[in-house]
Design an enzyme around this catalytic site. Structure first.
Site, short mmCIF file in Angstrom:
data_model
loop_
_atom_site.label_atom_id
_atom_site.label_comp_id
_atom_site.label_asym_id
_atom_site.label_seq_id
_atom_site.Cartn_x
_atom_site.Cartn_y
_atom_site.Cartn_z
N MET A 80 -12.18 4.73 -0.94
CA MET A 80 -12.86 4.99 0.33
C MET A 80 -13.52 6.35 0.20
SD MET A 80 -9.90 3.48 2.77
CE MET A 80 -8.74 3.49 1.42
N GLY A 83 0.96 -2.19 4.17
CA GLY A 83 1.54 -0.85 4.11
C GLY A 83 2.70 -0.72 5.06
N MET A 95 -11.93 -5.61 4.94
CA MET A 95 -11.15 -4.70 5.77
C MET A 95 -10.88 -5.38 7.11
SD MET A 95 -10.43 -1.97 4.08
CE MET A 95 -9.42 -1.41 5.45
N ASP A 147 -4.77 3.79 -2.03
CA ASP A 147 -5.89 4.13 -1.16
C ASP A 147 -6.37 5.56 -1.40
OD1 ASP A 147 -6.19 1.76 0.61
OD2 ASP A 147 -4.08 2.19 1.07
N ASP A 179 -7.03 -6.35 3.88
CA ASP A 179 -6.40 -5.03 3.96
C ASP A 179 -6.48 -4.48 5.39
OD1 ASP A 179 -5.41 -2.51 3.46
OD2 ASP A 179 -7.09 -1.86 2.20
N GLY A 180 -5.29 -4.25 5.97
CA GLY A 180 -5.21 -3.62 7.29
C GLY A 180 -4.54 -4.49 8.33
N GLY A 181 -3.42 -4.02 8.84
CA GLY A 181 -2.74 -4.75 9.90
C GLY A 181 -2.12 -6.07 9.48
N GLY A 187 -9.18 4.10 6.85
CA GLY A 187 -8.85 5.51 7.04
C GLY A 187 -7.37 5.77 7.32
N PHE A 188 -6.71 4.79 7.91
CA PHE A 188 -5.32 5.02 8.32
C PHE A 188 -4.48 3.75 8.16
CE2 PHE A 188 -8.20 7.69 10.72
CZ PHE A 188 -7.67 8.95 10.51
N GLY A 189 -3.21 3.94 7.88
CA GLY A 189 -2.27 2.83 7.89
C GLY A 189 -1.80 2.58 9.31
N GLY A 190 -1.13 1.46 9.51
CA GLY A 190 -0.47 1.20 10.79
C GLY A 190 -1.37 0.84 11.95
N HIS A 219 -1.16 -1.19 -4.29
CA HIS A 219 -2.45 -0.88 -3.66
C HIS A 219 -2.51 0.62 -3.42
CE1 HIS A 219 -6.09 -1.82 -1.36
NE2 HIS A 219 -5.68 -0.92 -0.48
N MET A 237 -8.97 8.38 -0.32
CA MET A 237 -9.84 8.73 0.82
C MET A 237 -10.34 10.16 0.65
SD MET A 237 -7.46 7.37 3.89
CE MET A 237 -6.76 5.71 3.90
N SER A 289 0.84 -1.20 0.00
CA SER A 289 0.00 0.00 0.00
C SER A 289 0.87 1.25 0.00
CB SER A 289 -0.91 0.01 1.22
OG SER A 289 -1.50 1.28 1.33
N HIS A 330 -8.35 1.32 -4.28
CA HIS A 330 -9.33 1.11 -3.22
C HIS A 330 -9.99 2.45 -2.93
CE1 HIS A 330 -9.74 0.06 1.40
NE2 HIS A 330 -10.91 0.25 0.82
#
Ligand code: DX5
Ligand code: ZN
Length: 213
Positions: A66, A195, A135, A33, A173-175, A140-143, A31, A35, A6, A64
């Site tokens: 959002m 990401g 998801m 993102d 996607d995410g974590g 909304g946020f990485g990390g 990827h 937003m 990402s 993606h």
């Protein structure tokens, strides 16, 4: 397994360098993102930045969205080089029409489910999906840290896909990290977005290699 780094976690001041890093790595897709600060509580970037990414990227762009009312922009994103577009179930009133529009523009089309949206919401749309993105954090946020309930959603989705749409891919996607990716694949995921796990690591090329091994 498809790995999609990402770019949200890339160095925006030196984006070309990070794009070239992904080009040279074993990763499969970019990827991207998008937003809008309305559908999610954050703003990232839009078409002009993607157009620049496309100039240097040698792998497919997985975009993606959002954003609210994504249908307004499918043609724009196609023009700047999107290969895959995913839209949120929660942002589309006419999902069947949205997916048809994306595909009629020559792109792959997918649906994204937020952590609270049940997999069975896809029962009557799965046949139209090239992929489904689950998801595993609130978008909304990485990390952010991975939500464990995702494993059982992957298994439910796999069951639905086998029953109704065998070519549909499952993207997470995410974590996603080197600690959880094996369990995600074992649960039925085909494609992983990462990401922070890649760009915040000391040696992103090596991290990508570890994901792919
Ligand atoms: C979050 C985005 C993700 C994000 C993932 O809303 O959709 O693609 O970049 O970042 P990590 O892998 O750091 O959780
Ligand atoms: Zn994403």
């Amino acid at each position: 397994m498809i790995l999609a780094p990402s770019l949200l976690s890339a160095d925006f001041g030196n984006l070309k360098k990070d794009i070239e890093l992904i080009n040279e790595s074993e990763a499969d897709w970019f990827h991207i993102d998008v937003m809008d600060g309305v559908f999610v509580p954050n703003i990232s970037f839009g078409q002009p930045v993607i157009k620049c990414i496309k100039k240097f990227a040698k792998k497919p762009l997985d975009v993606h969205l959002m954003i609210v009312d994504p249908d307004r922009y499918f043609e724009d994103f196609q023009k700047v080089g999107a290969d895959i577009i995913t839209v949120h179930y929660e942002a589309c009133n006419h999902l069947n029409r949205s997916l048809s529009s994306i595909k009629s523009l020559g792109m792959k089309a997918g649906v994204v489910l937020n952590p609270h949206t049940p997999v069975n919401a896809l029962e009557d749309i799965i046949q139209e999906c090239d992929l489904v993105l689950l998801m595993s954090v609130n978008p909304g946020f990485g990390g952010q840290s991975f939500i464990d309930n995702t494993y059982s959603k992957i298994r439910q989705l796999k069951e639905l896909i086998i029953r109704k749409s065998p070519n549909c891919l499952i993207e997470i996607d995410g974590g996603v990290s080197l600690q959880n990716f094996k369990k995600l694949i074992d649960s039925g995921a085909d494609c992983l977005v990462a990401g922070n796990a890649i760009f915040a690591s000391e040696n992103p090329i090596k991290t990508i290699k570890e994901f792919k091994s």
